[in-house]
Design an enzyme around this catalytic site. Sequence first.
Site, PDB file in Angstrom:
ATOM      1  N   HIS A 160     -12.186 -34.333  20.520  1.00  0.00           N
ATOM      2  CA  HIS A 160     -12.423 -35.481  21.274  1.00  0.00           C
ATOM      3  C   HIS A 160     -13.974 -35.660  21.417  1.00  0.00           C
ATOM      4  O   HIS A 160     -14.464 -36.791  22.222  1.00  0.00           O
ATOM      5  CB  HIS A 160     -12.026 -35.164  22.931  1.00  0.00           C
ATOM      6  CG  HIS A 160     -12.979 -34.104  23.611  1.00  0.00           C
ATOM      7  ND1 HIS A 160     -12.693 -32.725  23.120  1.00  0.00           N
ATOM      8  CD2 HIS A 160     -13.646 -34.400  24.475  1.00  0.00           C
ATOM      9  CE1 HIS A 160     -13.605 -32.356  23.983  1.00  0.00           C
ATOM     10  NE2 HIS A 160     -14.397 -32.968  24.894  1.00  0.00           N
TER      11      HIS A 160
HETATM   12  C1  UD1 Z   1     -15.610 -35.670  29.363  1.00  0.00           C
HETATM   13  C2  UD1 Z   1     -16.829 -34.914  29.207  1.00  0.00           C
HETATM   14  C3  UD1 Z   1     -16.820 -33.900  28.318  1.00  0.00           C
HETATM   15  C4  UD1 Z   1     -15.529 -33.076  28.354  1.00  0.00           C
HETATM   16  C5  UD1 Z   1     -14.210 -34.060  28.351  1.00  0.00           C
HETATM   17  C6  UD1 Z   1     -12.924 -33.212  28.431  1.00  0.00           C
HETATM   18  C7  UD1 Z   1     -18.573 -36.363  29.881  1.00  0.00           C
HETATM   19  C8  UD1 Z   1     -20.145 -36.736  29.272  1.00  0.00           C
HETATM   20  N1  UD1 Z   1     -17.963 -35.652  29.248  1.00  0.00           N
HETATM   21  O1  UD1 Z   1     -15.600 -36.351  28.129  1.00  0.00           O
HETATM   22  O2  UD1 Z   1     -17.928 -32.870  28.287  1.00  0.00           O
HETATM   23  O3  UD1 Z   1     -15.436 -32.200  27.117  1.00  0.00           O
HETATM   24  O4  UD1 Z   1     -14.442 -34.918  29.502  1.00  0.00           O
HETATM   25  O5  UD1 Z   1     -12.019 -34.107  28.356  1.00  0.00           O
HETATM   26  O6  UD1 Z   1     -18.567 -36.042  31.209  1.00  0.00           O
HETATM   27  N2  UD1 Z   1      -9.580 -41.603  29.609  1.00  0.00           N
HETATM   28  C9  UD1 Z   1      -8.287 -41.693  30.014  1.00  0.00           C
HETATM   29  N3  UD1 Z   1      -7.767 -41.026  31.121  1.00  0.00           N
HETATM   30  C10 UD1 Z   1      -8.573 -40.175  31.776  1.00  0.00           C
HETATM   31  C11 UD1 Z   1      -9.552 -39.730  31.455  1.00  0.00           C
HETATM   32  C12 UD1 Z   1     -10.398 -40.334  30.390  1.00  0.00           C
HETATM   33  O7  UD1 Z   1      -7.850 -42.575  29.451  1.00  0.00           O
HETATM   34  O8  UD1 Z   1      -8.211 -39.582  32.753  1.00  0.00           O
HETATM   35  C13 UD1 Z   1     -10.312 -42.289  28.554  1.00  0.00           C
HETATM   36  C14 UD1 Z   1     -10.848 -43.500  29.068  1.00  0.00           C
HETATM   37  O9  UD1 Z   1     -10.947 -44.403  28.395  1.00  0.00           O
HETATM   38  C15 UD1 Z   1     -12.417 -43.026  29.236  1.00  0.00           C
HETATM   39  C16 UD1 Z   1     -12.513 -42.226  27.938  1.00  0.00           C
HETATM   40  O10 UD1 Z   1     -11.211 -41.601  27.874  1.00  0.00           O
HETATM   41  O11 UD1 Z   1     -13.427 -44.156  28.837  1.00  0.00           O
HETATM   42  C17 UD1 Z   1     -13.471 -41.069  28.104  1.00  0.00           C
HETATM   43  O12 UD1 Z   1     -13.539 -40.442  29.301  1.00  0.00           O
HETATM   44  P1  UD1 Z   1     -15.090 -39.654  29.963  1.00  0.00           P
HETATM   45  O13 UD1 Z   1     -14.359 -39.212  31.124  1.00  0.00           O
HETATM   46  O14 UD1 Z   1     -15.928 -40.932  30.031  1.00  0.00           O
HETATM   47  O15 UD1 Z   1     -15.247 -38.769  28.799  1.00  0.00           O
HETATM   48  P2  UD1 Z   1     -14.595 -37.642  28.043  1.00  0.00           P
HETATM   49  O16 UD1 Z   1     -14.400 -38.044  26.642  1.00  0.00           O
HETATM   50  O17 UD1 Z   1     -13.236 -37.263  28.389  1.00  0.00           O
END
Ligand code: UD1
Length: 401
Positions: free
Chosen positions: A231
């Site tokens: 991821h």
């Molecule tokens: C975040 C953490 C990362 C961790 C990961 C675990 C940061 C910088 N990164 O990354 O360290 O390893 O979480 O998962 O904080 N999204 C959904 N549903 C959700 C959450 C996210 O659809 O419940 C999608 C959204 O499109 C979002 C993307 O995933 O834009 C990324 O989510 P985000 O929380 O920004 O970062 P992660 O890649 O999950």
Amino acid sequence: MSIKIVSVVGARPNFMKVAPVIRAIHEHNEKGTSPFIRHLLVHTGQHYDSLMSDQFFADLGLPKPDVHLGAGSGSPAGQTADILSKFEKVLLGESPDVVVVVGDVNSTLACALATAKCSVAPGQPRPLVAHVEAGLRSFDRTMPEEINRIVVDHLADLLFVTERSGLANLRREGISSAKVHFVGNTMIDSLRSFQAAADTSTVLDRLGLRYGSEGNGKHKTARPYVLLTLHRPANVDDRKAFQTILEGISKLGREFPIIFPVHPRTRKRIQEFGFEGDCLGKVGSEGGICLVDPLGYVEFLSLMKNARLVLTDSGGIQEETTSLGVPCVTIRENTERPVTVKHGTNVLAGISVSGIRKAIARQLVRKKRTHIPEKWDGKAARRIVSILARSINKGLGKEGK
Ligand code: UD1
């Protein structure tokens, strides 16, 4: 006397790190140890899907958050800023003595920063910042998490370290050793508490990963399979990097089923890049990599525990596989958790096809050897709570601010 602690969760890897701290606070209060601790749980909402958040609350027995900030997704700066300003209001309303932040996600950074800059009332000390999982460094500032780790550690008043490399890193950065405590790993506290629950999970049966199909799954042998997670933006947001990684892994799919619980970010990229088909398929498809929805804590633990090999770019999974004695290949150039390579079951593969294939080959013949890193004994959260209670009793907050 009583004190007030606010702990913060936001993203998936936070939940299992905070759950044991909350349990340890309850134990502390039940024993009648002074001071009595009032506790509030704040969820920033960084992860909001039920499979990324609610399922973890249910699995880990976490209490319903007292406050939900509803922040959600956004650009790194937008998300951080939103949480920062929403959390400041919570601080002003609640005036806690300590804010506990865990790990290295954007919620960790935003809430630590809001706390460090908060003046609750004129003449009153601000709340202390306590960072659980302090001191880890990948030395790669292109990782968003590395920036978060560095900033949070330099803001924190109390730093709780999981492995000895953290002590050395913090010393090198000039952080006073008086603030730093080597306590062990609260994520491993959770792992140890939930291993028995994982043994009763039926996820292996559901995914067709056991020999035979009749009766209760827990008495049947697991088929050899590989577990995969990916991821990191650097690995999945770039089409070429993602394709290279899949090429490095796909040959293994002819030998073993590869189970791939897909993070929402990765799912989006797979669709966008048109990768579904060829080597990425559904469970039960012949060979290849089987995509499944993100799994809850207990089901994922069961899958990790029984896997022949785990392939990942996650930080926490490197630690969990070390604790379980399961071979792990980390698809990254570096790790902020060197103890998992030095003493544990982890090897770094890099992100080239040959690097990944070589690491897989090496790990498939690895002899089973479990070396549990120092203080990964299931008692980290108890140590943390006792240090928090002592520090506030001593009035560290007032002197330190
Ligand atoms: C975040 C953490 C990362 C961790 C990961 C675990 C940061 C910088 N990164 O990354 O360290 O390893 O979480 O998962 O904080 N999204 C959904 N549903 C959700 C959450 C996210 O659809 O419940 C999608 C959204 O499109 C979002 C993307 O995933 O834009 C990324 O989510 P985000 O929380 O920004 O970062 P992660 O890649 O999950």
